[in-house]
Motif scaffolding. Sequence first.
Motif, short mmCIF file in Angstrom:
data_model
loop_
_atom_site.label_atom_id
_atom_site.label_comp_id
_atom_site.label_asym_id
_atom_site.label_seq_id
_atom_site.Cartn_x
_atom_site.Cartn_y
_atom_site.Cartn_z
N UNK A 1 0.89 -1.07 0.07
CA UNK A 1 0.02 0.03 -0.15
C UNK A 1 0.70 1.09 0.01
N UNK A 2 2.06 1.30 0.73
CA UNK A 2 2.76 2.37 0.78
C UNK A 2 3.36 2.65 -0.63
N UNK A 3 3.84 1.52 -1.34
CA UNK A 3 4.55 1.78 -2.74
C UNK A 3 3.75 2.22 -3.29
N UNK A 4 2.25 1.60 -3.37
CA UNK A 4 1.07 2.35 -4.28
C UNK A 4 0.97 3.72 -4.11
N UNK A 5 1.14 4.34 -2.91
CA UNK A 5 1.05 5.62 -2.67
C UNK A 5 2.31 6.40 -2.86
#
Lengths: 306, 371
Positions: A203-207
């Motif tokens: 999720x962090x890398x998606x964001x």
Amino acid sequence: MSEAVAPAPGKGSRGRGGPSLRRRRALIPLLFVLPGLAWLILFYAIPIVSQVWVSTQTGNPDDGFVQTWNFSVYPDAVSEYLPQIGRSFLYAGTATLACLIISFPLAYFIAFKAGRWRNLMLLLIILPFFTSLIVRVVAWQTLLTDDGLVVNTLQAIGILGPDGRLLATTFAVIAGITYNFLPFMALPLYASLERMDRTLLEAASDLYASKITAFRKVTLPLAAPGIFAGTLLTFIPAIGDYINAQLLGTPNQFMVGNVIQSQYLTVRDYPTAAALSFVVMIVVLILIAIALRFVSTRQLSEAAAA
Amino acid sequence: MAEADITLSGLTKQFGDMVAVDDLDLEIPKGGFFAMLGPSGCGKTTTLRMIGGFEEPTAGTVNLAGTDVTNVPAHKRDVNTVFQSYALFPHMTVAENVEFGLKRKKVPKAERKQRVAEALELVQLTELANRRPTQMSGGQQQRVALARALVNRPQALLLDEPLGALDLKLRKQLQLELSRIQADIGITFVHVTHDQEEAMTMADQIAVMNEGRIEQLGTASELYDTPKTAFVANFLGTSNLIDAKVLSRSGEMAEVEADGGARLRVPASVLPGSDTEVRIGVRPEKLDLEAIDDGSPSANGDNVILGHITDAAFVGVSTQYVVHTEGGDELQVFVQNSADHPPNLGPGRRVAATWDPTTTFAVNREESDGA
Ligand SMILES: Nc1ncnc2c1ncn2[C@@H]1O[C@H](COP(=O)(O)OP(=O)(O)O)[C@@H](O)[C@H]1O
Ligand SMILES: [Mg+2]
């Protein structure tokens, strides 16, 4: 819970029958608390009180000690043994930091990358602790000895001078403490990392967070309870440690534990020993209180609930 | 079709020997609500993860708005994902979660605050901005995940079974809400689901997936009315499939002969290629039943297949019959219960199943029957 709807005739004298039941129910939590309370009183409150009681006595081992409320033992003991007290905090603090630096990558690797080797690696961390502390420290003595493999190698590659030594140095003591307390840091760290949901990193890398940012903003905060627990579990017992200084250091490396030990067992100056113990305990408690202000328990439990 | 927003070419993903996504070609149009529908394990998540950059394709390319992003890491792709587990950061408030992507993109603080407020407004969570995700219900967490993705105004939004963990009522409500939001903001939505009803009610276009491949692409009514494969025919609703031989193809309607000898008419446009062995299909609710106690049925241009009823189940609005045909097929027939159609046909009755030839479709014969 069924309440008596109508009191049976003949039991009129007991009123509605409720109060006594209610009172008994109110006692139940107390019953549950009782064993813990007894434990605390027996092994915590009584020793502290007796420690303070002993610390203000005067006398000598041969004629015995009497209570004279001699509070001057506190400033006297602290000023006399200030270097050892300071060293205790310095060594324990440095060793705790070293434990953290070594344990974090280790715990991270075991939690995230070790796969089926995970349990084996955890076992390997604990394995040395199946032998006694003394044996382990003596083993380090052998390891760091002047003509030993480690010293010779370090001399050969020029890190140590020809007369340089490891044994009987500050380095040896801190290294010994680090080694001996490593599992107390690594295991809580592992526990908090292992519990972390890996999709949070996706999720962090998606964001738009890079790996490093994701580590700083997600992994590290979620590992905070583990870091905190590991720090306490390492730092507190390390302060009282005296074996490492005794076997790997010289009197120049002695810590407050060494002083307390010799005051109790050799000099038999019980009041000074008790006063020193009490002072160290108070300082540790103050440090924990300060740390808790930075990492609030609320934050801890929320991170832990993840 | 509008210009393509996401183009997948020859996209393949293998896990060891297992081919999860198999040489998949797909164009997802810009600004629409696109659904990828398929049974569990057919490779939907893997496809979505390759678009998002979480999984590296074994072969093939991913194109986003005209740029090849196959080798671009996830954090540099202009798409956002709503994860099935939501993956909300538990150590941050709702507002901090939503703000996360904007901070990484270094959006100035004032604009950040405003966009977070707008996003929370969009999903109706303004009052809960300072809550922690752990203190929220599943539906609320779902909306936070949506706001956290949408606030970045990505090229496309990827949703992996976003409503899968919710109960039916909430799911229906959020389906409507998602459609509304998509229509409002016009970002391309790629919505993965195994629920055909969900896909049909929400999406402009649906790609039906099976075993790592796209079976058919089309609107809900195209897929329902003219499925091209047995898998699609059976995955979206119920179908009757009958093997037949082509007799003639002249004109708009072709003529085929079913196994029992019944001659049936089929729109020529639905027959695949020039095969003579075909499999035709018709939906159960398109069929009608007529009792034939003696004599022959009134044909009046409809397709007719004779048989007898083996089962009749009254389900309120309709009666569901099973008809055993003379050709040995089993037909499902759903007949509306109305004044002209009293539910009075019992098992054993000889009947004629009739239907309008234009509602007939045809599927590939070699395909095995799907779900
Ligand atoms: N990381 C993985 N390792 C091995 N096999 C996987 C992995 N991810 C998915 N698969 C397999 O690939 C196939 C497709 O999975 P997935 O894309 O998750 O399907 P869906 O989302 O349509 O249910 C499944 O058979 C699944 O077991
Ligand atoms: Mg999936």
